[in-house]
Design a protein around this motif. Sequence first.
Motif, PDB file in Angstrom:
ATOM      1  N   GLY A  65      51.964   9.766  27.977  1.00 21.53           N
ATOM      2  CA  GLY A  65      50.656  10.416  28.061  1.00 21.53           C
ATOM      3  C   GLY A  65      49.982  10.485  26.699  1.00 21.53           C
ATOM      4  N   GLU A  69      46.541   8.475  25.484  1.00 28.63           N
ATOM      5  CA  GLU A  69      45.391   9.220  24.955  1.00 28.63           C
ATOM      6  C   GLU A  69      45.025   8.788  23.540  1.00 28.63           C
ATOM      7  OE1 GLU A  69      42.367  12.109  24.929  1.00 28.63           O
ATOM      8  OE2 GLU A  69      43.625  11.526  26.606  1.00 28.63           O
ATOM      9  N   HIS A  70      46.015   8.495  22.717  1.00 24.86           N
ATOM     10  CA  HIS A  70      45.756   8.287  21.295  1.00 24.86           C
ATOM     11  C   HIS A  70      45.919   6.853  20.807  1.00 24.86           C
ATOM     12  CE1 HIS A  70      45.361  12.576  20.598  1.00 24.86           C
ATOM     13  NE2 HIS A  70      46.404  12.732  21.393  1.00 24.86           N
ATOM     14  N   ARG A  72      44.722   3.852  21.206  1.00 17.69           N
ATOM     15  CA  ARG A  72      43.610   3.083  21.754  1.00 17.69           C
ATOM     16  C   ARG A  72      43.039   2.191  20.653  1.00 17.69           C
ATOM     17  NH1 ARG A  72      41.365   4.959  26.333  1.00 17.69           N
ATOM     18  NH2 ARG A  72      39.312   4.374  25.616  1.00 17.69           N
ATOM     19  N   ARG A 105      36.311   7.031  23.998  1.00 24.78           N
ATOM     20  CA  ARG A 105      36.304   8.497  23.968  1.00 24.78           C
ATOM     21  C   ARG A 105      35.904   8.982  22.586  1.00 24.78           C
ATOM     22  NH1 ARG A 105      42.227   8.734  26.535  1.00 24.78           N
ATOM     23  NH2 ARG A 105      41.724   7.720  28.490  1.00 24.78           N
ATOM     24  N   ARG A 107      36.041  11.404  19.672  1.00 26.50           N
ATOM     25  CA  ARG A 107      37.092  12.279  19.158  1.00 26.50           C
ATOM     26  C   ARG A 107      36.430  13.375  18.338  1.00 26.50           C
ATOM     27  NH1 ARG A 107      41.634  10.524  14.810  1.00 26.50           N
ATOM     28  NH2 ARG A 107      42.814  12.439  14.878  1.00 26.50           N
TER      29      ARG A 107
END
Length: 119
Positions: A65, A69-70, A72, A105, A107
């Motif tokens: 997970g 999320e991170h 990328r 996304r 940040r």
Amino acid sequence: PLLLPAEMAEACHGVFVARDNLERNPSQLMTELLHHAAYPGNTLGRPMHCQEDNIANITPDAIRGFMGEHFRPERMVFVAVNVDHEETTKWVARSFLGKDYGPRRERPRIQPVYQGRDM
């Protein structure tokens, strides 16, 4: 990554070793405590090492997970030294092109907030 049970056990053991080393190094421990006191609950005040009570939360699903999320493309920088540029570019492209990472996304940029006091 597969995140096999033996790999997870080794990683968790590494967390205990890092915590033990921190407690044996007064200078590093003092730096950790000063940052925690000056920046409680935000950026620089967060612990550098995993807290023992959080080790049980390090699961393959939690790691995947976090990686989803991170890890990328828009958050990565790829550096290669003494390798053929064309060959490296080919392998990097194979790793990222054609995969759906979803929309980019934003940040949030969180600035450290000093909450200590001047001496």
